[in-house]
Design a protein around this motif. Structure first.
Motif, PDB file in Angstrom:
ATOM      1  N   UNK A 348       0.840  -1.192   0.000  1.00  0.00           N
ATOM      2  CA  UNK A 348       0.000   0.000   0.000  1.00  0.00           C
ATOM      3  C   UNK A 348       0.881   1.249   0.000  1.00  0.00           C
ATOM      4  N   UNK A 349       0.254   2.405  -0.162  1.00  0.00           N
ATOM      5  CA  UNK A 349       1.003   3.656  -0.304  1.00  0.00           C
ATOM      6  C   UNK A 349       1.864   3.959   0.922  1.00  0.00           C
ATOM      7  N   UNK A 350       1.390   3.564   2.110  1.00  0.00           N
ATOM      8  CA  UNK A 350       2.143   3.824   3.336  1.00  0.00           C
ATOM      9  C   UNK A 350       3.479   3.082   3.370  1.00  0.00           C
ATOM     10  N   UNK A 351       3.640   2.065   2.526  1.00  0.00           N
ATOM     11  CA  UNK A 351       4.824   1.223   2.571  1.00  0.00           C
ATOM     12  C   UNK A 351       5.837   1.545   1.478  1.00  0.00           C
ATOM     13  N   UNK A 375      -7.789  -1.909  -7.234  1.00  0.00           N
ATOM     14  CA  UNK A 375      -6.845  -0.838  -7.504  1.00  0.00           C
ATOM     15  C   UNK A 375      -6.791   0.131  -6.314  1.00  0.00           C
ATOM     16  N   UNK A 376      -5.603   0.652  -6.067  1.00  0.00           N
ATOM     17  CA  UNK A 376      -5.410   1.533  -4.914  1.00  0.00           C
ATOM     18  C   UNK A 376      -5.966   2.919  -5.178  1.00  0.00           C
ATOM     19  N   UNK A 377      -6.807   3.405  -4.260  1.00  0.00           N
ATOM     20  CA  UNK A 377      -7.248   4.796  -4.328  1.00  0.00           C
ATOM     21  C   UNK A 377      -6.076   5.720  -4.014  1.00  0.00           C
ATOM     22  N   UNK A 378      -5.222   5.278  -3.089  1.00  0.00           N
ATOM     23  CA  UNK A 378      -4.008   6.020  -2.748  1.00  0.00           C
ATOM     24  C   UNK A 378      -2.847   5.341  -3.483  1.00  0.00           C
ATOM     25  N   UNK A 379      -2.498   5.858  -4.633  1.00  0.00           N
ATOM     26  CA  UNK A 379      -1.553   5.212  -5.529  1.00  0.00           C
ATOM     27  C   UNK A 379      -0.180   5.042  -4.879  1.00  0.00           C
TER      28      UNK A 379
END
Length: 492
Positions: A348-351, A375-379
């Protein structure tokens, strides 16, 4: 080269023959003569290359030919970071020394200390221990280092991590200054090498493979999504790709239990290994997984260094590790002994900073996919260095533990219209591991135009805080680990 050519004694040669060992591995060829000669050694080699035998065999030979132990004394001490690794190394010494008149034992937290004290009364030739429990034994006057000849730090990068520094300082102060010291690990950061200089005297340095590289037999890829969608995506991939057994790594103990509960609610067999579990419970979970009574074993990093599972086809990083080197050890649980394996990460984006550190350390960009509907909302930002994006390629995701599953799917999606002044990453359909359905969309890294102020990848080693301790906490109150709480807490 044969083991006989390494000047090993007949009892060891007979044991190796009975175990089916034919020829020494590269790390064994270099380490065994050096250890037999009494040299200090610093050896780096990938997981599954026979490092344990590289130090255990010559230590057993030297102990057999040179002297005897005394009451409460230990002649060879092997320090390891986790309970699982302690058991694994102890079993190796017991197996290799089956034809030798030597006594060995293992000591770690999470179990009653009394039987460990009892085994020490007559003295031991070899003790495999975690640091916290060893200090407990020393504080109680149950062990003497007066006859110590050899100290081994196995998985030395973890042992020399700041999380163990205080315990190591205490132990090194108690050990004889004149001794043989051996450091063995799959990875050595520059910081660890600097720290090692204070422990070793004119060491033989062994580097079997490129430093900090993942095993080549492990196929690596990742799927991007949002953090909240990871459990749903994992369940989706399990069904769609027909995954069988898998070792799944998560960041926290709470996260491990939550994932086990969710998997069980969906009718899947799952169990967990982490630092809040007693050692007997952890061993039961591991044995059930090895017997294939459990499909999914969920683990924190307490398990990354000590699990030896034959022909494990798949490792899943449900969470990326906070320390880049741990990624190598995690995925090293598969693709062992020349077999093929697969490592899949859900990112995820945090990683993204963790991903950058891993790719910097391993010197490769992990191919990334998107799965339709997840699909990620936070790319997740691109991690490829500027100007070094690989050419557009059609990928076929490898079958876990086997060969690739055929050609790319027909009807690949066309790239969207490119924005003015730039190129859109090529998107190519790819077939999954273990099925005929399309995994989703492979996204080739963007080629960035030169611009100031781009973030650089962090140092490969990442922060040293937060790494798991040895499985037995120390200090005031008694907890699940069976030791006293001591700064840093218990493992994973």
């Amino acid at each position: 080269m044969t083991f006989q050519a390494l000047d090993l004694i007949d009892p060891l040669l007979r044991t190796l023959g009975g175990l089916g060992y034919k020829q020494p591995t590269p790390v064994q060829k270099q380490a065994i003569p050096a250890v037999l000669a009494g040299r200090d050694v610093m050896a780096a080699a990938q997981t599954g290359t026979g490092k344990t035998a590289g130090f255990a065999l010559p230590i057993l030979q030297r102990l057999t030919l040179d002297g005897v132990t005394g009451p409460q004394c230990v002649r060879a001490l092997v320090l390891v970071p986790t309970r699982e690794l302690a058991e694994q190394v102890f079993e190796s010494f017991r197996s290799y020394g089956g034809n030798l008149p030597l006594r060995s034992a293992v000591a770690y937290g999470g179990v009653d200390i009394a039987p460990q004290i009892a085994k020490l009364r007559k003295g031991l030739d070899v003790l495999v221990a975690t640091p916290g429990r060893l200090i407990d034994l020393h504080d109680q006057g149950a062990i003497s280092f007066a006859l110590l000849q050899t100290l081994v730090l196995d998985e030395a990068d973890r042992m020399l991590d700041l999380g163990f520094e205080r315990d190591l300082d205490i132990l090194l102060e108690a050990l004889p200054k004149q001794r043989q010291t051996l450091l063995f690990s799959a990875t050595f950061s520059d910081e660890i090498r600097r720290l090692a200089k204070g422990l070793l005297r004119d060491p033989v340095q062994i580097q079997v493979a490129a430093a900090n590289t993942a095993v080549k037999t492990v196929k690596q890829w990742l799927v991007t999504t949002d953090k909240r969608r990871k459990p749903e995506l994992f369940l989706h991939l399990l069904g769609k790709l027909g995954w069988g057994q898998a070792l799944v790594f998560v960041k926290t103990r709470k996260g491990a239990e939550a994932l086990v509960k969710e998997l069980q609610e969906h009718g899947l067999t799952a169990d967990a290994i982490h630092g809040d579990k007693t050692q007997p419970a952890r061993l039961r979970a591991l044995e059930r997984f090895k017997r294939k009574e459990v499909q999914l074993l969920i683990a924190t990093d307490v398990a990354a260094r000590g699990l030896d599972i034959e022909a494990l086809p798949l490792v899943v990083n449900f969470d990326l590790p906070t320390v880049a080197e741990d990624y190598i050890h995690r995925i090293g649980r598969t693709g062992r002994a020349g077999l093929e394996g697969e490592a899949v990460s859900l990112v995820c984006a945090d990683e993204v900073d963790m991903l950058k550190a891993i790719e910097t350390l391993t010197r490769q960009i992990v191919p990334r996919f998107e799965e339709a509907g997840f699909e990620a909302d936070h790319r997740v930002p691109e991690t490829a260095p500027k100007g070094s994006a690989p050419a557009v390629q059609k990928l076929t995701a490898p079958r876990a533990g086997g060969k690739a599953a055929g050609k790319p799917a027909a009807g690949a999606k066309r790239p969207a219209a490119a924005p003015a002044g730039g190129k859109t990453p090529a998107r190519v359909e790819a077939r999954p591991a273990g099925g005929s359905e399309s995994l989703g969309t492979y996204i080739a890294p963007e080629k960035h135009s030169k611009s100031p102020g781009r973030d650089r990848a962090p140092d490969a080693g990442g922060p040293s805080s937060g790494r798991p301790r040895d499985g037995g906490s120390r200090g005031g109150s008694t907890g699940p680990s069976g030791g006293r709480a001591r700064g840093g807490g218990s493992a994973g």
